[in-house]
Design a protein around this motif. Structure first.
Motif, short mmCIF file in Angstrom:
data_model
loop_
_atom_site.label_atom_id
_atom_site.label_comp_id
_atom_site.label_asym_id
_atom_site.label_seq_id
_atom_site.Cartn_x
_atom_site.Cartn_y
_atom_site.Cartn_z
N CYS A 349 0.71 -1.30 0.02
CA CYS A 349 0.05 -0.13 -0.03
C CYS A 349 0.70 1.26 -0.06
O CYS A 349 0.47 2.29 -0.02
CB CYS A 349 -0.91 -0.02 1.19
N LYS A 363 -6.26 -3.40 -1.15
CA LYS A 363 -6.72 -3.31 -2.57
C LYS A 363 -6.49 -1.92 -3.45
O LYS A 363 -6.48 -1.73 -4.30
CB LYS A 363 -7.98 -3.64 -2.81
N CYS A 364 -5.97 -1.01 -2.50
CA CYS A 364 -5.53 0.17 -3.04
C CYS A 364 -4.34 0.84 -2.07
O CYS A 364 -4.03 0.52 -0.87
CB CYS A 364 -6.72 1.29 -3.01
N LEU A 365 -3.67 1.84 -2.65
CA LEU A 365 -2.77 2.54 -1.87
C LEU A 365 -2.95 3.35 -0.58
O LEU A 365 -4.33 3.61 -0.65
CB LEU A 365 -1.66 3.35 -2.98
N SER A 368 -5.65 5.95 -1.20
CA SER A 368 -6.86 5.48 -2.11
C SER A 368 -6.89 5.85 -3.43
O SER A 368 -7.70 6.07 -4.14
CB SER A 368 -8.23 5.73 -1.49
N PHE A 370 -4.71 5.20 -6.01
CA PHE A 370 -4.37 4.23 -6.86
C PHE A 370 -4.83 3.00 -6.45
O PHE A 370 -4.61 2.63 -5.39
CB PHE A 370 -2.92 4.25 -7.54
N PRO A 371 -4.99 2.03 -7.42
CA PRO A 371 -5.30 0.55 -6.98
C PRO A 371 -3.82 -0.03 -6.56
O PRO A 371 -2.93 0.33 -7.27
CB PRO A 371 -6.03 -0.18 -7.87
N SER A 372 -3.81 -0.87 -5.77
CA SER A 372 -2.65 -1.77 -5.42
C SER A 372 -2.29 -2.53 -6.62
O SER A 372 -3.06 -3.23 -7.10
CB SER A 372 -2.70 -2.67 -4.27
N THR A 375 0.56 -7.82 -3.94
CA THR A 375 0.13 -8.08 -2.65
C THR A 375 0.86 -9.30 -1.96
O THR A 375 1.86 -9.53 -2.90
CB THR A 375 -1.43 -8.78 -3.09
N ARG A 426 4.75 7.46 -5.10
CA ARG A 426 3.36 7.38 -4.61
C ARG A 426 3.50 7.06 -3.39
O ARG A 426 2.33 6.89 -2.69
CB ARG A 426 2.83 6.34 -5.58
#
Length: 436
Positions: A349, A363-365, A368, A370-372, A375, A426
């Motif tokens: 993240c 599921k996201c950074l 929020s 950007f999406p991750s 995993t 990011r």
């Protein structure tokens, strides 16, 4: 037309007045034609027929000569083709032999022995093979230490050990085992001293020219390195700026080599990006600060423990071990640190807030935005889209120096190949003045 077995010009006209030809003459004998006239008629017919056969024979001789000449020409052409094929095979074998045993076929100058051999260097076979293939290779191999290492490992005995390798066209070729073994003491570019870097660059450029690199690429790299060595950070008293400049050089050159096979993505590396240099230097500075803070806090914690032990040498605390954790105490971190931000970022993240980095499956950074893209699964860092494993060391601030798995050197936050998660733009920023 039937083929004549012999030359008819040697035939002799028979005497048709002979008794043997009586039956033939009788056919032509009439009240007005005597046997003598009939024999003359037969003689005329024979002469006409033989003349026609002579003409046919001459044509046959001419055709035979033409066919014989054509067959000879074809045979000579086939012989020439066979000769050229054998010659090409021999030249190919000789070229392979020269390539395999390069030093055996060097053209030696007809001159006295030089008075100095300072310019004669022996570079690692591994590094020279990388150059032959146009791949990235560490500058260390051209430093004094790298050259000494290559000279120490040099052997005059023949080493014919061969290993298979895959060529650029996908075919399997065999090369000497020594050309596949990197130096055990190789130093990444960003850890080189500026003086070692400056000594190695001219030697490396000479190796590029010796191995037939395109002039355009050699000039690009020469201008790139020259621009770095006249940059204002090069002679700075701040070591982090010098290290940042060397790290920028390493990242840019590695990425440049990776994009060469795709001309549409290639660029002129000699064009310096001041913003990228500033960002890299900032990352190096923050990384050095984090390391220094960790070292200082560790020393403080050790001093505090020593002070407590000296104050009450026989009295031991009866409080359970969990009490320290409940109070937020730790031998390396001050109280409350687990409720604030960590100097490191999560590889999934990109957040610094306290959570289990090794088990993060967000599921996201962190913001929020950007999406991750990665995993964790079974303590492995995987791409979400393909389950492709990523290099954990590459995500650290200092990166990974291994070349055996370059395809796994991808940022787990933005998929870039020039940096890892710790240096990703990011990532959550660390608050100014934060200390461990």
């Amino acid at each position: 037309m039937n083929r004549l077995p012999y030359d008819p010009s040697a035939n002799v006209c028979p005497d048709f007045m002979d008794e043997r030809y009586r039956a033939g003459r009788t056919v032509f004998v009439t009240p007005n034609i005597s046997e003598v006239q009939a024999a003359a008629t037969l003689r005329g017919i024979w002469v006409t027929t033989n003349d026609a056969l002579c003409i046919q024979w001459q044509q046959q001789v001419v055709e035979d000569d033409r066919l014989r000449t054509e067959q000879q020409r074809l045979a000579e052409e086939e012989e020439e083709r066979s000769f050229q094929a054998i010659r090409l095979e021999e030249e190919t074998a000789q070229a392979e032999e020269k390539k395999k045993n390069r030093s055996k076929y060097h053209v030696l100058p007809e001159c006295p022995r030089p008075t100095t051999t300072e310019d004669d260097i022996i570079v690692s076979d591994f590094a020279m093979r990388k150059i032959d293939k146009g791949l990235y290779v560490e500058i260390y191999y051209w430093t004094n230490d790298g050259l000494d290492d290559a000279l120490a490992n040099y052997r005059t005995k023949d080493n014919d050990g061969m290993v298979p390798t895959t060529g650029e066209d996908g075919s399997t070729t065999w090369i000497q085992a020594a050309a596949t073994q990197p130096s055990a003491g190789v130093v990444p570019d960003h850890n080189l001293a500026p003086v070692d870097f400056a000594q190695a660059v001219p030697r490396m450029i000479a190796s590029f020219e010796e191995r037939g690199w395109p002039k355009q690429r050699v000039l690009m790299l020469a201008r790139f390195w020259g621009a770095l060595m006249i940059h204002r950070h090069w002679n700075s008293q701040d070591k982090s700026l010098q290290k940042g400049l060397l790290l920028y050089q390493e990242e840019q050159r590695r990425a440049w080599h990776n994009t060469i096979p795709i001309p549409a993505n290639a660029w002129d590396i000699s064009i310096i990006s001041e913003s990228a240099i500033s960002h890299t230097c900032d990352c190096v500075y923050h990384d050095d600060c984090n390391k220094q803070d960790l070292s200082d806090n560790y020393k403080k914690s050790q001093g505090s423990n020593l002070h407590r032990r000296s104050a009450s040498p026989t009295k031991r605390s009866s409080a359970p071990r969990t009490a320290c954790a409940a109070a937020g105490a730790c031998s390396c971190f001050p109280a409350g640190i687990h409720n604030t931000r960590s100097p490191a970022v999560c590889t999934v993240c990109l957040g610094r807030n306290s959570h289990s980095f090794i088990e993060c499956t967000a599921k996201c950074l962190w913001d929020s935005a950007f999406p991750s893209v990665a995993t964790h699964s079974n303590k492995q860092l995987l791409l979400c889209s393909s389950d492709k494993p990523l290099c954990i060391d590459w995500q650290r601030a200092i990166g990974c120096s291994s070349h055996s798995h370059s395809e796994h050197h991808v940022c787990s936050g933005c998929l870039a190949t020039t940096h890892g998660a710790q240096n990703c733009p990011r990532a959550q920023t660390l608050a100014p003045g934060h200390s461990l």
